[in-house]
Design an enzyme around this catalytic site. Structure first.
Site, PDB file in Angstrom:
ATOM      1  N   HIS B 210       0.769  -1.385   0.094  1.00 56.30           N
ATOM      2  CA  HIS B 210      -0.064  -0.054   0.031  1.00 56.30           C
ATOM      3  C   HIS B 210       0.794   1.154  -0.001  1.00 56.30           C
ATOM      4  O   HIS B 210       1.877   1.166   0.711  1.00 56.30           O
ATOM      5  CB  HIS B 210      -0.726  -0.193   1.249  1.00 56.30           C
ATOM      6  CG  HIS B 210      -1.879  -1.001   1.252  1.00 56.30           C
ATOM      7  ND1 HIS B 210      -2.728  -1.511   2.277  1.00 56.30           N
ATOM      8  CD2 HIS B 210      -2.282  -1.664   0.125  1.00 56.30           C
ATOM      9  CE1 HIS B 210      -3.376  -2.408   1.827  1.00 56.30           C
ATOM     10  NE2 HIS B 210      -3.114  -2.735   0.647  1.00 56.30           N
ATOM     11  N   GLU B 213       1.455   7.954  -3.466  1.00 56.97           N
ATOM     12  CA  GLU B 213       2.441   8.475  -4.285  1.00 56.97           C
ATOM     13  C   GLU B 213       2.168   9.722  -4.860  1.00 56.97           C
ATOM     14  O   GLU B 213       0.951  10.008  -5.338  1.00 56.97           O
ATOM     15  CB  GLU B 213       2.913   7.561  -5.537  1.00 56.97           C
ATOM     16  CG  GLU B 213       3.753   6.569  -5.048  1.00 56.97           C
ATOM     17  CD  GLU B 213       4.102   5.461  -6.194  1.00 56.97           C
ATOM     18  OE1 GLU B 213       4.766   4.406  -6.031  1.00 56.97           O
ATOM     19  OE2 GLU B 213       3.925   5.875  -7.554  1.00 56.97           O
ATOM     20  N   HIS B 335      -9.803  -3.410  -6.637  1.00 53.20           N
ATOM     21  CA  HIS B 335      -8.981  -4.685  -7.482  1.00 53.20           C
ATOM     22  C   HIS B 335      -8.968  -5.878  -6.722  1.00 53.20           C
ATOM     23  O   HIS B 335      -8.598  -6.786  -7.119  1.00 53.20           O
ATOM     24  CB  HIS B 335      -7.968  -4.152  -8.151  1.00 53.20           C
ATOM     25  CG  HIS B 335      -6.781  -3.838  -7.146  1.00 53.20           C
ATOM     26  ND1 HIS B 335      -6.061  -2.759  -7.402  1.00 53.20           N
ATOM     27  CD2 HIS B 335      -6.403  -4.026  -5.968  1.00 53.20           C
ATOM     28  CE1 HIS B 335      -5.127  -2.687  -6.512  1.00 53.20           C
ATOM     29  NE2 HIS B 335      -5.164  -3.435  -5.551  1.00 53.20           N
ATOM     30  N   SER B 391       3.612   4.097 -13.158  1.00 54.92           N
ATOM     31  CA  SER B 391       2.172   3.727 -12.974  1.00 54.92           C
ATOM     32  C   SER B 391       1.248   4.109 -14.335  1.00 54.92           C
ATOM     33  O   SER B 391       1.873   5.080 -14.931  1.00 54.92           O
ATOM     34  CB  SER B 391       1.575   4.373 -11.705  1.00 54.92           C
ATOM     35  OG  SER B 391       2.274   3.768 -10.627  1.00 54.92           O
ATOM     36  N   HIS B 410      -4.204  -5.238 -12.629  1.00 48.17           N
ATOM     37  CA  HIS B 410      -4.429  -4.291 -11.497  1.00 48.17           C
ATOM     38  C   HIS B 410      -2.906  -3.658 -11.031  1.00 48.17           C
ATOM     39  O   HIS B 410      -3.002  -2.935 -10.164  1.00 48.17           O
ATOM     40  CB  HIS B 410      -4.769  -5.037 -10.304  1.00 48.17           C
ATOM     41  CG  HIS B 410      -3.895  -5.739  -9.490  1.00 48.17           C
ATOM     42  ND1 HIS B 410      -2.853  -6.605  -9.853  1.00 48.17           N
ATOM     43  CD2 HIS B 410      -3.798  -5.635  -7.981  1.00 48.17           C
ATOM     44  CE1 HIS B 410      -2.284  -7.094  -8.725  1.00 48.17           C
ATOM     45  NE2 HIS B 410      -2.718  -6.741  -7.705  1.00 48.17           N
TER      46      HIS B 410
END
Lengths: 136, 487
Positions: B210, B213, B335, B391, B410
């Site tokens: 987890h 960001e 997800h 990402s 995911h």
């Protein structure tokens, strides 16, 4: 005796002991070694007793670790010493430890849960052996 | 149980899809299908994940195939990246392991009107402020405490409940999958233990993979979709990855305990106890579904409260209201979840329970469940990579409805075990290495950072290439991390 073993996303715990009492005790030590980088820093300052019921050894081990995890998460108490008395219908455990202090106890993982995947408890020639995977 | 490579049957169907035929193991009801590429195949068969894809094919009522996305890796029971749809009318089951302990773990992305040049000079201080204020890591509690009555209201109503508390806006809810609330949640089926674990954790990040960001839009691949989302090159965004915390873990744990002996009761044979399940139309199945939906709603509130704290941090730090910095939510996706959805199977429309275990819904343009502002471009999909590379923001494509029950990947997927990653990091300062690349990383534990180092993950760019090639989602923007906050 315990070791943490490889699992891609999570963490495996393998425990060997000559007695069932030792197996439950060492598995608990392994759990706190997954939670902390320095489990040796846990001092035996307070005592909590647990009573577990069950006749199937693998589920009993699962429930035991789950109980400790729940206690840790809600009361923030870590344990390092375990005195366990197995009986026909389950076992009693006297656990000694102390409250979490993030200055002193270096957190390694938040263990989300004990899983059933690969959960195994076996009686061997040398005693007992168990394997399980914890969700990180 | 050791991490042995998969030695079973695997047949190449196309450049992006491999099959485990149902003849591989007696008991498989359908084939296994793994979406990947030649380049990633060796990693995929490097552990027991494909065996888990085959095991999921045992579940009663499973439709079409047991599927895996290209970020597949070894999980417990289901592989991570696993997708399975079951039809209740054909004895279909619900399996808590197909959702996972972290019910409705997911990702949200919010934009700002700040650009990299605005943030770069003060980046370290900004990340320190976020690290100090966002509760993360073992034993950390949040600033919000909910008593059992409030927790039950929160779980019954999901994130819309936070509007009246002044902790969410209607626009936040409109940009959340399922509008932040699964209908049919039954908070009264959530145990005291789960409530106890959850009362002080709503609005906390947790640990493991987890994160929060601060990211910058690095490249835009679909200008139209990016414009609809309000994304521009070099724009500063915030990505949040967390789930239902201890409450969700406890709901899953309670369900698995309740399911001991239940598969046998219904004559269901399973190759792994972690796949424990019950028919959807059974008291045990209904019990889990009521509690699972409640935990999913809790997770949406958790991410909402994390986002709220991030907005407050930015507002304090930059000395102006977050609204003025246009910190609006782009989207929030789940997800780890199971949902009842309409899909066409062999030409017939059916209502099936889609389990997504480390997989994201990716509905195409025009789908009725895509919110109005994204109808033309398709549902935004958020794919966190690793803390050093990238990402992604994608959108759902029509291929997802044909191939994967409206689902895509995911994340990057792990390439190294946690212990291997720690060995790999020995003697290194991951935070210093990231700093050299312009990324400020803060974590509560060195081990946490070592386990999550970029090299521990597959290359997310390769994963995204596969889902684009398979036509299940499309690239919109690549995001580059500049600040990382971890437990």
């Amino acid at each position: 005796m315990y070791e943490l073993f490889e699992h891609t996303a999570d963490l495996g715990i393998r425990v060997k002991s000559s007695t069932l009492n030792g197996l439950f005790s060492d598995a608990a030590c392994a759990l706190f070694a997954a939670v902390l980088d320095n489990p040796e820093s846990i001092e035996a300052e307070q005592t909590v007793e647990f009573e577990l019921e069950g006749t199937q050894t693998d589920y009993l081990l699962f429930d035991w670790l789950n109980e400790l995890l729940y206690y840790f998460e809600t009361k923030h108490v870590l344990f390092s010493e375990f005195s366990i008395e197995v009986s026909a219908g389950g076992f009693k455990a006297v656990c000694r430890g102390e409250s979490l202090n993030l200055e002193k106890h270096h957190a390694a993982h938040e263990v989300k849960a004990i899983t059933y995947h690969g959960l195994k408890v076996e009686q061997t020639e040398q005693g007992w052996q168990a394997e399980l995977i914890v969700d990180i | 149980m050791t991490n042995q490579p998969f030695g079973g049957q695997l047949e190449k169907l196309s450049d992006f899809c491999w099959r485990i035929p149902k003849s591989y193991k007696p008991g498989m009801r359908v084939d296994g299908l793994i979406y990947t590429s030649e380049e990633m195949l060796q990693q995929v068969i490097g552990d027991q994940a494909p065996e888990q894809v085959a095991n999921v094919a045992f579940l009663p009522g499973i439709q079409m195939a047991s599927l895996a996305m290209p970020d597949i890796h070894w999980g417990y029971g289901f592989s991570i990246g696993g997708v399975c749809a079951t039809d209740p009318d054909e004895g279909g089951v619900i399996s808590p392991g197909g959702v996972g302990y972290d019910i409705n773990c997911g990702v949200r992305l919010l934009r700002t009107n700040l650009f990299y040049r605005d943030v770069k000079p003060v980046l370290t201080q900004l990340i320190d402020e976020l690290f100090n204020k966002i509760p993360a890591g073992v034993g950390k509690e949040g600033p919000y405490t909910f008593n059992p009555t409030e927790l039950k209201q929160l779980m019954g109503s999901g994130s819309p409940w936070l509007i009246e508390k002044g902790l969410a806006t209607q626009a936040d809810i409109d940009h959340t999958e399922a509008f932040g609330c699964l209908e049919g949640a039954e908070p009264e089926r959530v145990s005291e233990r789960a409530l106890e674990r959850g009362k002080k954790q709503c609005g906390t990040l947790g640990s493991g993979n987890h994160f929060l960001e601060v990211q910058v839009v690095d490249a835009i691949f679909d200008a139209e979709a990016a414009a609809v989302m309000g994304l521009e090159k070099d724009m500063v965004c915030v990505m949040i990855h967390s789930g239902s915390r201890g409450l969700g873990y406890q709901v899953c744990d309670d369900a698995l305990k309740l399911l001991r002996g239940v598969p046998e009761k219904y004559g269901i044979e399973l190759p792994d106890r972690q796949l424990a399940c019950a028919p959807v139309n059974s008291p045990e199945g209904e019990h889990y579904l009521g509690a699972m939906r409640a935990a999913a709603n809790y997770a949406w509130c958790n991410r909402q409260l994390l986002m709220w704290q991030a907005r407050e941090c930015f507002a304090r730090f930059f000395g102006k209201p977050w609204e003025q910095m246009q910190m609006s939510l782009i989207y929030d996706v789940a997800h780890n979840i199971a949902k009842l959805e309409k899909h066409r199977v062999d030409g017939t429309e059916k209502k099936v329970w889609v389990h997504r275990k480390g997989a994201t819904r990716a509905f195409p343009p025009g789908h009725s469940d895509v919110p109005p502002m994204y109808q033309k471009i398709g549902q935004p999909v958020l794919i966190p990579g690793d803390m050093g590379r990238a990402s992604w923001v994608l959108v759902g494509q029509p291929g997802s409805m044909e191939r994967s029950f409206g689902t895509t990947c995911h994340g990057a997927g792990r390439a190294m075990s946690r212990r291997a990653a720690v060995r790999h990091a020995k003697g290194r300062r991951i935070d210093e290495e990231l700093k050299q690349k312009g990324i400020i990383a803060r974590a509560r534990s060195w081990k946490g950072l070592a386990e999550e180092q970029p090299e521990a993950y597959k290359d997310v760019n390769l994963v995204v290439d596969v889902v684009q090639q398979a036509g299940i989602s499309k690239k919109v923007a690549r995001m580059r991390p500049i600040g990382v906050v971890k437990g």
